[in-house]
Design a protein around this motif. Structure first.
Motif, short mmCIF file in Angstrom:
data_model
loop_
_atom_site.label_atom_id
_atom_site.label_comp_id
_atom_site.label_asym_id
_atom_site.label_seq_id
_atom_site.Cartn_x
_atom_site.Cartn_y
_atom_site.Cartn_z
N GLY A 1 -17.04 21.97 -24.26
CA GLY A 1 -17.25 23.26 -23.94
C GLY A 1 -15.97 24.10 -24.44
N GLN A 2 -14.87 23.69 -24.31
CA GLN A 2 -13.32 24.31 -24.81
C GLN A 2 -13.20 24.18 -26.24
N VAL A 3 -13.47 22.97 -26.61
CA VAL A 3 -12.99 22.78 -28.20
C VAL A 3 -13.89 23.20 -29.08
N LEU A 4 -15.14 22.86 -29.13
CA LEU A 4 -16.15 23.16 -30.31
C LEU A 4 -16.29 24.34 -30.45
N PRO A 5 -16.36 25.52 -29.59
CA PRO A 5 -16.44 26.86 -29.92
C PRO A 5 -15.29 27.45 -30.77
N LYS A 6 -14.26 26.77 -30.57
CA LYS A 6 -12.80 27.16 -31.12
C LYS A 6 -12.94 26.81 -32.75
N LEU A 7 -13.51 25.46 -32.69
CA LEU A 7 -13.37 24.66 -34.10
C LEU A 7 -14.33 25.60 -35.05
N PHE A 8 -15.35 25.89 -34.26
CA PHE A 8 -16.66 26.73 -35.11
C PHE A 8 -16.10 27.93 -35.70
N ILE A 9 -15.26 28.67 -34.92
CA ILE A 9 -14.66 30.00 -34.96
C ILE A 9 -13.61 29.72 -36.45
N LEU A 10 -12.82 28.57 -36.15
CA LEU A 10 -11.90 28.05 -37.20
C LEU A 10 -12.63 27.91 -38.39
N LEU A 11 -13.65 27.03 -38.36
CA LEU A 11 -14.53 26.89 -39.59
C LEU A 11 -15.16 28.09 -40.36
N ALA A 12 -15.49 29.03 -39.54
CA ALA A 12 -16.28 30.20 -40.22
C ALA A 12 -15.02 31.03 -40.75
N ARG A 13 -13.96 30.96 -40.06
CA ARG A 13 -12.79 31.83 -40.93
C ARG A 13 -12.38 31.18 -41.89
N GLY A 14 -12.43 29.99 -42.14
CA GLY A 14 -12.11 29.48 -43.32
C GLY A 14 -13.15 29.49 -44.41
N GLN A 15 -14.46 29.61 -44.01
CA GLN A 15 -15.49 29.69 -45.17
C GLN A 15 -15.47 31.35 -45.51
#
Length: 198
Positions: free
Chosen positions: A182-196
């Motif tokens: 719950g802590q890591v996945l949302p932040k990874l998704f935000i990071l991926l979206a920012r990269g796209q």
């Protein structure tokens, strides 16, 4: 004997033998005495009790210098902590909370040399303590890794990804738990979206 008034006025006083020269009426005394100054030895030359690094700094001093505003001081402090940990492994167990609290913010340091030195120190801590030694501090390490994932600079986000990857290798069971996911996945998704978006 003076002949006129002018000579009477400007008559020099007769000096008596053996009395010395009298000071002038407008004489200003310029002599002064200074007090003795006691200059102690420099702090760097004082012998400190306990374990010190090559630069004669204790572990407490090194941990406080990790927060210094200059990157070279932070990097040297991490190197001093690493030196003490290598030479005195029993000290590590007793002082691990202090070491982690002061060094984990270096994961998000803007200076690449400081971040690299932090990961070298963290690898040394893993090697010295083993998996079980760092397990009580899993949530603290994960909090700093997640905080690093949310930083604006790409290099700081990559440092967070590197720490998450390290934690996955160290504690796969704990990372699979609901809290960690719950802590890591949302932040990874935000990071991926920012990269796209780039």
């Amino acid at each position: 004997m003076p002949k006129n008034k002018f000579q009477k006025k400007n008559k020099k006083p007769v000096e008596k033998l053996g009395k010395g020269k009298k000071p002038a009426k407008n004489h200003v005394q310029t002599k002064f005495q200074s007090r003795a100054l006691h200059i102690g030895e420099p702090l760097s030359l004082q012998v400190k009790a306990g374990v010190v690094s090559q630069k004669n700094l204790t572990l407490t001093e090194l941990c406080s210098r990790v927060g210094h505003h200059r990157g070279t001081y932070r990097k040297d402090s991490l190197g001093g902590i690493q030196e003490i940990v290598e030479e005195h492994p029993p000290l590590l167990v007793a002082r691990l909370p202090e070491i982690l609290q002061s060094t984990l913010p270096c994961m998000m340091d803007t200076d690449k040399a400081v971040r690299d030195r932090f990961f070298v120190l963290f690898d040394l801590l893993r090697a010295q303590l083993g998996d079980n030694g760092l397990q009580p501090y899993f949530s603290l390490i994960l909090a700093y890794a997640c905080d690093s994932l949310t930083q604006e600079l790409e290099s700081l986000c990559l440092a967070g990804v590197r720490m998450v990857q390290t934690l996955l290798g160290l504690f796969p069971g704990l990372m699979a738990g609901a809290d960690a996911v719950g802590q890591v996945l949302p932040k990874l998704f935000i990071l991926l979206a920012r990269g796209q978006k780039r």
